[in-house]
Design a protein around this motif. Sequence first.
Motif, short mmCIF file in Angstrom:
data_model
loop_
_atom_site.label_atom_id
_atom_site.label_comp_id
_atom_site.label_asym_id
_atom_site.label_seq_id
_atom_site.Cartn_x
_atom_site.Cartn_y
_atom_site.Cartn_z
N SER A 58 0.84 -1.19 0.00
CA SER A 58 0.00 0.00 0.00
C SER A 58 0.88 1.25 0.00
O SER A 58 2.04 1.20 0.42
N PRO A 59 0.37 2.39 -0.47
CA PRO A 59 1.20 3.62 -0.55
C PRO A 59 1.79 4.05 0.78
O PRO A 59 2.89 4.61 0.81
N ASP A 60 1.09 3.81 1.89
CA ASP A 60 1.61 4.22 3.19
C ASP A 60 2.55 3.18 3.80
O ASP A 60 3.10 3.39 4.89
N GLY A 61 2.73 2.03 3.13
CA GLY A 61 3.64 1.01 3.62
C GLY A 61 3.11 0.19 4.77
O GLY A 61 3.87 -0.55 5.41
N LEU A 62 1.81 0.27 5.08
CA LEU A 62 1.24 -0.47 6.20
C LEU A 62 0.82 -1.88 5.81
O LEU A 62 0.94 -2.81 6.61
N PHE A 63 0.30 -2.05 4.60
CA PHE A 63 -0.28 -3.32 4.21
C PHE A 63 0.46 -3.91 3.01
O PHE A 63 1.04 -3.19 2.19
N LEU A 64 0.40 -5.23 2.92
CA LEU A 64 1.05 -5.94 1.83
C LEU A 64 0.13 -7.04 1.32
O LEU A 64 -0.48 -7.77 2.10
N LEU A 65 0.02 -7.11 -0.01
CA LEU A 65 -0.69 -8.20 -0.67
C LEU A 65 0.33 -9.18 -1.21
O LEU A 65 1.26 -8.78 -1.91
N ALA A 66 0.17 -10.46 -0.89
CA ALA A 66 1.07 -11.50 -1.39
C ALA A 66 0.22 -12.58 -2.03
O ALA A 66 -0.64 -13.17 -1.37
N ILE A 67 0.44 -12.85 -3.32
CA ILE A 67 -0.35 -13.82 -4.07
C ILE A 67 0.59 -14.91 -4.55
O ILE A 67 1.62 -14.63 -5.16
N ASP A 68 0.24 -16.17 -4.28
CA ASP A 68 1.12 -17.29 -4.61
C ASP A 68 0.73 -17.93 -5.94
O ASP A 68 -0.18 -17.46 -6.64
N ASP A 69 1.44 -19.01 -6.28
CA ASP A 69 1.23 -19.68 -7.56
C ASP A 69 -0.14 -20.32 -7.66
O ASP A 69 -0.63 -20.57 -8.77
N ASN A 70 -0.77 -20.59 -6.52
CA ASN A 70 -2.11 -21.19 -6.53
C ASN A 70 -3.21 -20.13 -6.47
O ASN A 70 -4.36 -20.46 -6.18
N SER A 71 -2.85 -18.87 -6.70
CA SER A 71 -3.79 -17.74 -6.73
C SER A 71 -4.42 -17.47 -5.37
O SER A 71 -5.49 -16.88 -5.30
N ARG A 72 -3.75 -17.89 -4.31
CA ARG A 72 -4.24 -17.59 -2.95
C ARG A 72 -3.53 -16.34 -2.44
O ARG A 72 -2.31 -16.22 -2.56
N CYS A 73 -4.30 -15.46 -1.86
CA CYS A 73 -3.78 -14.13 -1.50
C CYS A 73 -3.80 -13.94 0.02
O CYS A 73 -4.76 -14.32 0.69
N LEU A 74 -2.73 -13.35 0.53
CA LEU A 74 -2.64 -12.96 1.94
C LEU A 74 -2.61 -11.44 2.02
O LEU A 74 -1.88 -10.78 1.27
N PHE A 75 -3.42 -10.88 2.92
CA PHE A 75 -3.41 -9.44 3.20
C PHE A 75 -2.73 -9.27 4.55
O PHE A 75 -3.27 -9.65 5.58
N ILE A 76 -1.51 -8.69 4.54
CA ILE A 76 -0.63 -8.70 5.71
C ILE A 76 -0.46 -7.29 6.25
O ILE A 76 -0.29 -6.33 5.49
N ASN A 77 -0.52 -7.17 7.58
CA ASN A 77 -0.14 -5.94 8.26
C ASN A 77 1.37 -6.00 8.51
O ASN A 77 1.85 -6.82 9.29
N LEU A 78 2.12 -5.13 7.82
CA LEU A 78 3.59 -5.19 7.89
C LEU A 78 4.13 -4.79 9.25
O LEU A 78 5.16 -5.29 9.69
N ARG A 79 3.45 -3.86 9.92
CA ARG A 79 3.96 -3.40 11.21
C ARG A 79 3.84 -4.51 12.26
O ARG A 79 4.76 -4.75 13.04
N ARG A 80 2.68 -5.18 12.26
CA ARG A 80 2.45 -6.23 13.26
C ARG A 80 2.89 -7.60 12.78
O ARG A 80 2.92 -8.56 13.55
N ARG A 81 3.17 -7.73 11.48
CA ARG A 81 3.64 -8.98 10.88
C ARG A 81 2.62 -10.10 11.04
O ARG A 81 2.97 -11.24 11.38
N VAL A 82 1.36 -9.77 10.83
CA VAL A 82 0.30 -10.77 10.94
C VAL A 82 -0.56 -10.73 9.69
O VAL A 82 -0.64 -9.71 9.00
N VAL A 83 -1.21 -11.86 9.40
CA VAL A 83 -2.13 -11.94 8.28
C VAL A 83 -3.51 -11.48 8.75
O VAL A 83 -4.07 -12.04 9.69
N LEU A 84 -4.04 -10.45 8.09
CA LEU A 84 -5.35 -9.93 8.45
C LEU A 84 -6.47 -10.66 7.72
O LEU A 84 -7.49 -10.99 8.31
N HIS A 85 -6.30 -10.89 6.41
CA HIS A 85 -7.36 -11.51 5.61
C HIS A 85 -6.74 -12.45 4.59
O HIS A 85 -5.56 -12.34 4.24
#
Length: 893
Positions: A61-88
């Motif tokens: 995300s532009p503010d550097g708080l969130f990260l989207l990670a999508i793997d080869d199986n098209s499964r996506c993780l929505f991660i909070n970078l500050r807390r290092r946890v998966v939100l969705h």
Amino acid sequence: MNFRFQNLLGAPYRGGNAVVTNNTLLISPVGNRISVTDLIKSETITLPCQSSSNIARIAASPDGLFLLAIDDNSRCLFINLRRRVVLHRISFKKPVGAVKFSPDGALIAVAVGKLLQIWRSPGFRKEFFPFELIRTFADCDDKVTALDWSPDSNYLLAGSKDLTARLFCLKKLSGFSKPFLFLGHRDTIVGVFFGLDKKSDRVSRVYTLSRDGSVFSWSYSGIDGKVDGVGGEGSEPPSPGTPEQRPDQIDESNFNDNVKKRKNFDAGESILEEESEGLLHRGKWELLKKDYFMQAPAKLTACDYHRALDLVVVGFSNGVFGLYQMPDFVCIHLLSISREKITTAVFNDLGNWLTFGCAKLGQLLVWEWKSESYILKQQGHYFDVNCLAYSPDSQLLATGADDNKIKVWTVSSGFCFVTFSEHTNAVTALHFMASNHCLLSASLDGTVRAWDLFRYRNFRTFTTPSSKQFVSLASDQSGEVICAGTLDSFEIFVWSMKTGRLLDVLSGHEGPVHGLMFSPTNAILASSSWDKTVRLWDVFEGKGAVETFPHTHDVLTVVYRPDGKQLACSTLDGQIHFWDPIEGLLMYTIEGRRDIAGGRLMTDRRSAANSSSGKFFTTLCYSADGSYIFAGGSSKYICMYDVTDQVLLRRFQITHNLSLDGVLDVLNSKNMTQAGPLDLIDDENSDAEEGVDKQTRGKLAYDLPGSMPNRGRPVIRTKSLRIAPTGRSWAAATTEGVLLYSIDESFIFDPTDLDIDVTPEAVDAALSEDQPSRALILSLRLNEDALIKKCIVAVNPADIPAVTSAVPFKYLQRLIEAFADLLENCPHMEFILRWCQELCKAHGHTIQQNSRNLLPALKSLQKAITRLHQDLADTCSSNEYLLRYLCSTSTKK
């Protein structure tokens, strides 16, 4: 027991795209994990969350708080970078070719196959399903490969494999049912970018880059035909576009009505009317010029654009990268950084640093193009890591691999600071000398080498009269004798460290000598072999084999307990045998076949429960105090056993990555065909088209008996386990890389001698009444880290001897651990060192008698003091040279 994943070493980058947030944080995928590198502090961490397979695309995300990670199986993780946890979590139906946050962070554009989907970005709101699909564009005729947002988040550029780029408007306007087409390319679109006019700060250009190395510049002109930015009316004839989108065919009244009714996608509310002349659909797009990078036959595989500086960086399949000033297409740099294809190229926010990644070599480079210097240069091992070694102070970790290289890493920062590449075959064993600045390595090339970690050179090489293949290595406590076991001649060679001469050859084994270790307390050498024996040798007396411990199966490895009073070895039938080396008696036996079993290979014809392959331990490691033992092998599990009770304490699953073989316990029968498993059939050449090679890992020729062949997919396994001398962390050399686990530093409530009067309030009351001894003992009873440190700092320096004398022995370990932590984090260096000195004076005899139990805490304290000493030495040296320079300049004046 409370070990948690801390970091991943040995593999900085393996594919996918890298992103830079907050100008200095580099985020890159490493297999199915995410690595975050701080380019200013020179530190790297790996997030504890894992995806189900290798990560292909990431977006921040532009503010550097969130990260989207999508793997080869098209499964996506929505991660909070500050807390290092998966939100969705969310799963897309088809492979994702590109993903990008809008500049305002409210929307996410996802290229799902041929479709372009616009999702509302999840935030901190608690919702049942936070991902909301706003719009879907189905105009592309082939897979979407590139995306870019306009600065106002109203327009979207999409490049596709159908050789076109399209301009989409997020507003539903009549007359704009189809996107505008940018035509003319002859290969897959790799990058599409909006360019700004520096005077008006509006979108005035579009750049489209294709795989064949061409870049097209398009200029935007308003409805009156005047060009905004570069170019003019007569610069080039208008490009062929979609006929129904031309301005002369738009119903003006319908257009203005729709502008007023524009929808805000994030909040669902209407927004203010927008100026019609600022909309990109009001004017014409004209092809300004065509430029070519002239790198044929190499293909363009990665690119990025910096809007403020108007710079384009491109990477090619031959390892060449170029930096160009647009729109004039002036080449600033054209350099080669690799012999393999560049798979990612990206600017930082300021545009002064360029990040390049090469998936095949595991390279990650950050280059400052103005000064032409490296900010970061990291490369992982090309093949699997075979062996590990911790330095005596636990600050360094050495790794040796099948790529013939040795790398030395700083554990705290996760950075490799030196690579030795003199070996000509796989490195099979490593050993740190007690001096902390000398490293030994054994290799299949027939040499044992000694490395100087001060001068970074190979200062001694040990060889044999005829070439041998070494697979094990050991050195005695004094460092005078070096021993290495062979794979082919079944002998153990003994050299002198001082002279480098061959002293002795120990014969007697009838199989490869894979385990070798000196006793920590005397000069007895233990060796294990595939001939089903463990032998003890008196190297200095030259008596040959002192004693032989027979087994019913091949012995795979052997280790001594840190106090030298116990010997552990693993056999091919999955058992761990514990021997008394003094009495020569078998003490315990642990049956580990069921504990390490798990994971079915794609080529297995039997289920994981019925298969006998891999159900044994190939590496063992005692804890620092010898109370428990780690065991690993050709499995996804690492087992932790209590030695005295012979019970399994914990099983660590080293990965959940389904891209590796041996992770799933049960295979899906739907994926089995007559030609074999569906996952192993490669029916398309997509890896060459995308510029990413599917890397198959190397394999040594001496695989263990019963191991299955690897047909293209890496098999998950643990080749080496080592625990740090401090006992606070341990490392595992796995197919994924080197995994570091450490004790969680968060507070664990472990009370001792508690009663109703032991409270934090009582501690504060004792401090206020000037009773430091009582306050410290109360805090130690509560075992709360913050209170213990508060009481330590509150003691008057003159009262330290009296307070240390009053501390009971059972609290010494906790107090020493607090000192080690304070030395690394608090500014009162002399104060804490005085505490340590007085503690050793008051309890020196007790500490010496109970050194085995206190060894992990003492090692942690030694590590902190050594690190502090090194930092001070560097600072003093720098100040000394600076003062000399200042004095010399003042004298000249």
